[in-house]
Design an enzyme around this catalytic site. Structure first.
Site, PDB file in Angstrom:
ATOM      1  N   ASP A   1       0.731  -1.252   0.026  1.00  0.00           N
ATOM      2  CA  ASP A   1      -0.160  -0.011   0.033  1.00  0.00           C
ATOM      3  C   ASP A   1       1.104   1.496  -0.032  1.00  0.00           C
ATOM      4  OD1 ASP A   1      -2.343  -1.591   0.294  1.00  0.00           O
ATOM      5  OD2 ASP A   1      -1.484  -1.567   2.225  1.00  0.00           O
TER       6      ASP A   1
ATOM      7  N   HIS B   1      -5.042  -3.468   6.010  1.00  0.00           N
ATOM      8  CA  HIS B   1      -4.664  -3.434   4.647  1.00  0.00           C
ATOM      9  C   HIS B   1      -6.186  -4.374   4.389  1.00  0.00           C
ATOM     10  CE1 HIS B   1      -3.726  -4.856   1.142  1.00  0.00           C
ATOM     11  NE2 HIS B   1      -4.109  -6.541   1.033  1.00  0.00           N
TER      12      HIS B   1
HETATM   13  P1  NAI Z   1      -2.944 -18.258  -4.034  1.00  0.00           P
HETATM   14  O1  NAI Z   1      -4.434 -18.500  -4.142  1.00  0.00           O
HETATM   15  O2  NAI Z   1      -1.832 -18.414  -5.583  1.00  0.00           O
HETATM   16  O3  NAI Z   1      -2.152 -19.131  -3.527  1.00  0.00           O
HETATM   17  C1  NAI Z   1      -1.760 -19.764  -2.491  1.00  0.00           C
HETATM   18  C2  NAI Z   1      -1.542 -20.641  -1.758  1.00  0.00           C
HETATM   19  O4  NAI Z   1      -1.030 -20.935  -0.678  1.00  0.00           O
HETATM   20  C3  NAI Z   1      -1.683 -21.846  -2.348  1.00  0.00           C
HETATM   21  O5  NAI Z   1      -0.079 -21.953  -2.824  1.00  0.00           O
HETATM   22  C4  NAI Z   1      -1.977 -22.885  -1.266  1.00  0.00           C
HETATM   23  O6  NAI Z   1      -2.006 -24.077  -1.561  1.00  0.00           O
HETATM   24  C5  NAI Z   1      -1.128 -22.322  -0.317  1.00  0.00           C
HETATM   25  N1  NAI Z   1      -2.151 -22.719   0.470  1.00  0.00           N
HETATM   26  C6  NAI Z   1      -3.272 -22.569   1.414  1.00  0.00           C
HETATM   27  N2  NAI Z   1      -4.068 -22.575   2.493  1.00  0.00           N
HETATM   28  C7  NAI Z   1      -2.655 -23.040   3.437  1.00  0.00           C
HETATM   29  C8  NAI Z   1      -2.213 -23.901   4.585  1.00  0.00           C
HETATM   30  N3  NAI Z   1      -2.744 -22.949   5.330  1.00  0.00           N
HETATM   31  N4  NAI Z   1      -0.768 -23.102   4.699  1.00  0.00           N
HETATM   32  C9  NAI Z   1       0.286 -23.770   3.651  1.00  0.00           C
HETATM   33  N5  NAI Z   1      -0.182 -23.103   2.680  1.00  0.00           N
HETATM   34  C10 NAI Z   1      -1.436 -23.373   1.846  1.00  0.00           C
HETATM   35  O7  NAI Z   1      -2.538 -16.923  -3.993  1.00  0.00           O
HETATM   36  P2  NAI Z   1      -1.908 -15.810  -3.847  1.00  0.00           P
HETATM   37  O8  NAI Z   1      -2.016 -14.687  -5.102  1.00  0.00           O
HETATM   38  O9  NAI Z   1      -0.701 -16.042  -3.703  1.00  0.00           O
HETATM   39  O10 NAI Z   1      -1.805 -14.345  -2.488  1.00  0.00           O
HETATM   40  C11 NAI Z   1      -1.214 -15.229  -1.607  1.00  0.00           C
HETATM   41  C12 NAI Z   1      -2.575 -14.358  -0.180  1.00  0.00           C
HETATM   42  O11 NAI Z   1      -1.829 -12.976  -0.460  1.00  0.00           O
HETATM   43  C13 NAI Z   1      -3.980 -14.566  -0.271  1.00  0.00           C
HETATM   44  O12 NAI Z   1      -4.771 -14.396   1.259  1.00  0.00           O
HETATM   45  C14 NAI Z   1      -4.163 -13.122  -0.431  1.00  0.00           C
HETATM   46  O13 NAI Z   1      -5.081 -11.932  -0.778  1.00  0.00           O
HETATM   47  C15 NAI Z   1      -2.961 -12.049  -0.044  1.00  0.00           C
HETATM   48  N6  NAI Z   1      -2.658 -10.943  -0.373  1.00  0.00           N
HETATM   49  C16 NAI Z   1      -2.223  -9.519   0.150  1.00  0.00           C
HETATM   50  C17 NAI Z   1      -1.517  -9.197  -0.261  1.00  0.00           C
HETATM   51  C18 NAI Z   1      -1.172  -7.874   0.822  1.00  0.00           C
HETATM   52  O14 NAI Z   1      -0.886  -6.967   0.160  1.00  0.00           O
HETATM   53  N7  NAI Z   1      -1.265  -8.047   2.461  1.00  0.00           N
HETATM   54  C19 NAI Z   1      -1.029  -8.724  -1.919  1.00  0.00           C
HETATM   55  C20 NAI Z   1      -1.710  -9.472  -2.226  1.00  0.00           C
HETATM   56  C21 NAI Z   1      -2.098 -10.820  -1.819  1.00  0.00           C
END
Ligand code: NAI
Length: 327
Positions: free
Chosen positions: A161, A189
């Site tokens: 952000d 966030h």
């Molecule tokens: P994605 O869905 O592509 O990947 C998530 C991964 O986490 C998958 O490989 C899934 O199998 C794994 N996963 C799910 N539950 C799990 C667990 N209990 N233990 C270990 N691995 C687990 O999602 P992406 O795009 O990589 O985003 C990840 C997270 O980051 C989301 O929650 C998203 O909202 C968040 N995010 C946060 C931002 C921030 O600025 N704080 C910015 C962008 C995304």
């Protein structure tokens, strides 16, 4: 050769993981002479583990000189063993029709388990960054579930952000991001966040002399706060490379020090600026010797106070909801 830093990363099979791991292994997080050992944790399902295998094959194929080890386990206590840094990226995404309470519940389960595993297995000084959303509340849950670790070592990611605010300001003022200092984001966030230009400087001059105040309040603030949705609309997928880059920035500055620069971090409030103690909240911080400090003594305008109050209300309500689950 320096002792390698052990970095645990959850969600390595996901979108952010696919950018983040390669940049850590290339030296972007700790510098060009610091080896790392990556310790991966994804879901135990065959689909997830197969994807992790593919990512590990590619990491091998990069022959990164700084990658001193690459481990994978679906067991959190194994993946977090002796971790110096833990990047908790994996989380349960909001699926269609899912209520906010269901999302909080599903993530509470994940972050209680991972907090406990960190408590049991990680280095006693492990620095934790929660990226997985809702990241502030997830970080609070992990912190509460790890009573033997330092509460101040649990942080959430608002650096993306801040980076978005810097980029918007640079475009609007027709300057380089390098010319901007003291820009920060307060709060959650979420669209309730407060992107703060009141104290920002451009080449040492108040940023709001170069950016029109009403444009900043009425147009730029919602652009920054809703940028995540705009990216999803444009790309058909949520921010991944920019999120990974912000995670690199967050940990690099925390470990190596920010100097005079302000860095936005979600940290447990110490009561500064009237933010309830313990709430995981985005603040302007400076970092030195592996520790962060909230920037003190800032004047907050009525607009700032009113916007910050929205984040407080949102985060207190999330905290009350999940506190009941923690018992
Ligand atoms: P994605 O869905 O592509 O990947 C998530 C991964 O986490 C998958 O490989 C899934 O199998 C794994 N996963 C799910 N539950 C799990 C667990 N209990 N233990 C270990 N691995 C687990 O999602 P992406 O795009 O990589 O985003 C990840 C997270 O980051 C989301 O929650 C998203 O909202 C968040 N995010 C946060 C931002 C921030 O600025 N704080 C910015 C962008 C995304």
């Amino acid at each position: 050769m320096k002792k390698p830093i052990r970095v645990a990363v959850t969600g390595p099979a996901g979108n952010i993981g696919y950018s983040l791991l390669f940049r850590i292994a290339a030296g972007d997080m700790f510098g060009p002479d610091q080896p790392v050992i990556l310790q991966l944790l994804d879901r135990a399902s065959p689909e997830s583990q197969q994807k992790v295998t593919g990512v590990m094959m590619e990491l091998d194929d990069c022959a990164f000189p700084l990658l001193a080890g690459l481990e994978n386990s679906p067991e959190a206590t194994t993946a977090f063993r002796d971790a110096d840094v833990a990047l908790l990226v994996g989380a349960r995404p909001r699926s269609k029709g899912m209520e906010r309470a269901d999302l909080l519940n599903a993530n509470a389960e994940i972050f209680v388990a991972q907090g406990r595993a960190l408590n049991e297995a990680a280095s006693r000084d492990c620095k934790v960054l929660v990226v997985g959303n809702p990241c502030n509340t997830n970080a609070w849950i992990a912190m509460k579930s790890a009573p033997d670790l330092k509460p101040e070592n649990f942080t959430s990611m608002l650096r993306l952000d801040q980076n978005r605010l810097m980029a918007q300001t640079a475009t609007q003022a027709k300057v380089s991001v390098n010319d901007i200092t003291h820009a920060a984001v307060w709060g959650n966030h979420s669209p309730a966040m407060f992107p703060d230009l009141d104290h920002a400087l451009i080449k040492g001059r108040p940023a709001l002399e170069l950016v029109d105040r009403s444009y900043y309040q009425e147009t730029m603030t919602p652009i920054v706060a809703k940028r995540g949705s705009a990216i999803i609309e444009a790309r058909g997928a949520s921010s991944a490379a920019s999120a990974a880059s912000a995670a690199i920035d967050h940990i690099r500055d925390w470990v190596l020090g920010s100097g005079d620069r302000w860095v936005t971090m979600g940290v447990p409030s110490d009561g500064s600026y009237g933010i309830p103690e313990g709430l995981l909240f985005g603040f302007p911080c400076t970092t030195k010797d592996g520790r962060w400090e909230i920037v003190q003594g800032l004047e907050l305008s009525d607009f700032a106070r009113a916007t910050i109050a929205k984040s407080v209300a949102e985060l207190e309500s999330e905290r009350a909801h999940v506190a009941a689950l923690l018992g």
